[in-house]
Design a protein around this motif. Structure first.
Motif, short mmCIF file in Angstrom:
data_model
loop_
_atom_site.label_atom_id
_atom_site.label_comp_id
_atom_site.label_asym_id
_atom_site.label_seq_id
_atom_site.Cartn_x
_atom_site.Cartn_y
_atom_site.Cartn_z
N LEU A 1 0.83 -1.21 0.00
CA LEU A 1 0.00 0.00 0.00
C LEU A 1 0.87 1.26 0.00
O LEU A 1 0.56 2.24 -0.69
N THR A 2 1.96 1.23 0.75
CA THR A 2 2.88 2.36 0.76
C THR A 2 3.48 2.57 -0.63
O THR A 2 3.62 3.72 -1.08
N ALA A 3 3.83 1.49 -1.30
CA ALA A 3 4.37 1.61 -2.66
C ALA A 3 3.34 2.23 -3.59
O ALA A 3 3.68 3.07 -4.44
N ILE A 4 2.09 1.85 -3.43
CA ILE A 4 1.02 2.42 -4.26
C ILE A 4 0.86 3.91 -3.97
O ILE A 4 0.73 4.72 -4.88
N ILE A 5 0.89 4.26 -2.70
CA ILE A 5 0.76 5.68 -2.32
C ILE A 5 1.92 6.49 -2.89
O ILE A 5 1.71 7.57 -3.45
N TYR A 6 3.14 5.98 -2.76
CA TYR A 6 4.30 6.68 -3.31
C TYR A 6 4.18 6.82 -4.82
O TYR A 6 4.44 7.88 -5.39
N GLY A 7 3.80 5.75 -5.50
CA GLY A 7 3.73 5.77 -6.95
C GLY A 7 2.65 6.70 -7.49
O GLY A 7 2.81 7.27 -8.57
N LEU A 8 1.57 6.85 -6.76
CA LEU A 8 0.47 7.70 -7.22
C LEU A 8 0.58 9.14 -6.75
O LEU A 8 -0.24 9.98 -7.14
N MET A 9 1.58 9.44 -5.93
CA MET A 9 1.74 10.81 -5.43
C MET A 9 2.09 11.75 -6.58
O MET A 9 2.91 11.43 -7.44
N ALA A 10 1.46 12.90 -6.59
CA ALA A 10 1.72 13.90 -7.62
C ALA A 10 3.18 14.36 -7.54
O ALA A 10 3.74 14.46 -6.45
N PRO A 11 3.81 14.62 -8.70
CA PRO A 11 5.21 15.03 -8.69
C PRO A 11 5.47 16.27 -7.84
O PRO A 11 6.49 16.34 -7.14
N GLU A 12 4.55 17.22 -7.87
CA GLU A 12 4.73 18.44 -7.08
C GLU A 12 4.73 18.12 -5.58
O GLU A 12 5.54 18.64 -4.81
N LYS A 13 3.80 17.26 -5.18
CA LYS A 13 3.72 16.88 -3.77
C LYS A 13 4.96 16.08 -3.34
O LYS A 13 5.49 16.27 -2.25
N TRP A 14 5.39 15.16 -4.21
CA TRP A 14 6.58 14.34 -3.92
C TRP A 14 7.80 15.23 -3.73
O TRP A 14 8.53 15.10 -2.74
N ASN A 15 8.03 16.12 -4.67
CA ASN A 15 9.22 16.97 -4.60
C ASN A 15 9.14 17.96 -3.45
O ASN A 15 10.15 18.27 -2.83
N THR A 16 7.95 18.42 -3.13
CA THR A 16 7.80 19.31 -1.98
C THR A 16 8.11 18.58 -0.67
O THR A 16 8.75 19.14 0.22
N LYS A 17 7.70 17.34 -0.59
CA LYS A 17 7.89 16.57 0.64
C LYS A 17 9.30 16.00 0.77
O LYS A 17 9.90 16.07 1.85
N PHE A 18 9.84 15.43 -0.29
CA PHE A 18 11.11 14.71 -0.19
C PHE A 18 12.29 15.41 -0.86
O PHE A 18 13.44 15.03 -0.61
N ASN A 19 12.04 16.35 -1.72
CA ASN A 19 13.09 17.12 -2.39
C ASN A 19 12.76 18.61 -2.26
O ASN A 19 12.53 19.28 -3.27
N PRO A 20 12.73 19.15 -1.06
CA PRO A 20 12.22 20.51 -0.87
C PRO A 20 13.09 21.61 -1.49
O PRO A 20 12.59 22.71 -1.71
#
Length: 148
Positions: free
Chosen positions: A75-94
């Motif tokens: 489920l975590t893999a699914i959540i990570y994979g479906l996360m929007a690029p903007e949200k991903w980069n804001t959270k993990f690549n600020p």
């Protein structure tokens, strides 16, 4: 830079060991170290079945922990994979742009999503079916003993 595809595959393949948490948050992540507990208990349940047989009551409780751990990681893999690029980069690549390449979804990410969905669902259902089947068979055996 934390890559979304790498995190999704780590969550799918090494999620029960917390590898995705260590990749994203470092070795000091408490939750990453706590992932080992239900996984180890579930593996102990599998070992108990191999030694004591299917009638071991503790294995009915311990084996689903492994299944739940694997399903939660999927489920975590699914959540990570479906996360929007903007949200991903804001959270993990600020410190990078919101549309930076590590947050983008590609076909390898979709492969992680498909595998996580298939394996996670199958593992969860199989572990629940095993435990419930053994529990109900045990109840039937007790009922037969009481009726005799």
């Amino acid at each position: 830079m934390k890559n979304k595809t790498m995190a999704a595959w780590l969550a799918f393949l090494g999620g029960p060991l917390g590898l995705h948490r260590f990749y994203l948050r470092g070795l000091g992540d408490l939750w990453g170290w706590l992932y080992w507990i239900p996984t180890a208990l579930g593996l102990y349940g599998v070992q108990r079945v191999q030694v004591a047989g299917l009638d071991d009551h503790w294995s009915w409780i311990l084996i689903p922990l492994l299944g739940f751990s694997m399903a939660a990681s999927a489920l975590t893999a699914i959540i990570y994979g479906l996360m929007a690029p903007e949200k991903w980069n804001t959270k993990f690549n600020p410190y990078n742009a919101a549309d930076a390449l590590p947050g983008q979804t590609n076909w390898i990410t979709v492969g992680a999503l498909v595998c996580a969905l298939l394996v996670g669902t199958g593992t969860l259902m199989a572990s629940l079916a095993f435990s419930f089947q053994r529990y109900f068979e045990y109840q039937i055996e007790l009922g037969q003993k009481l009726s005799q």
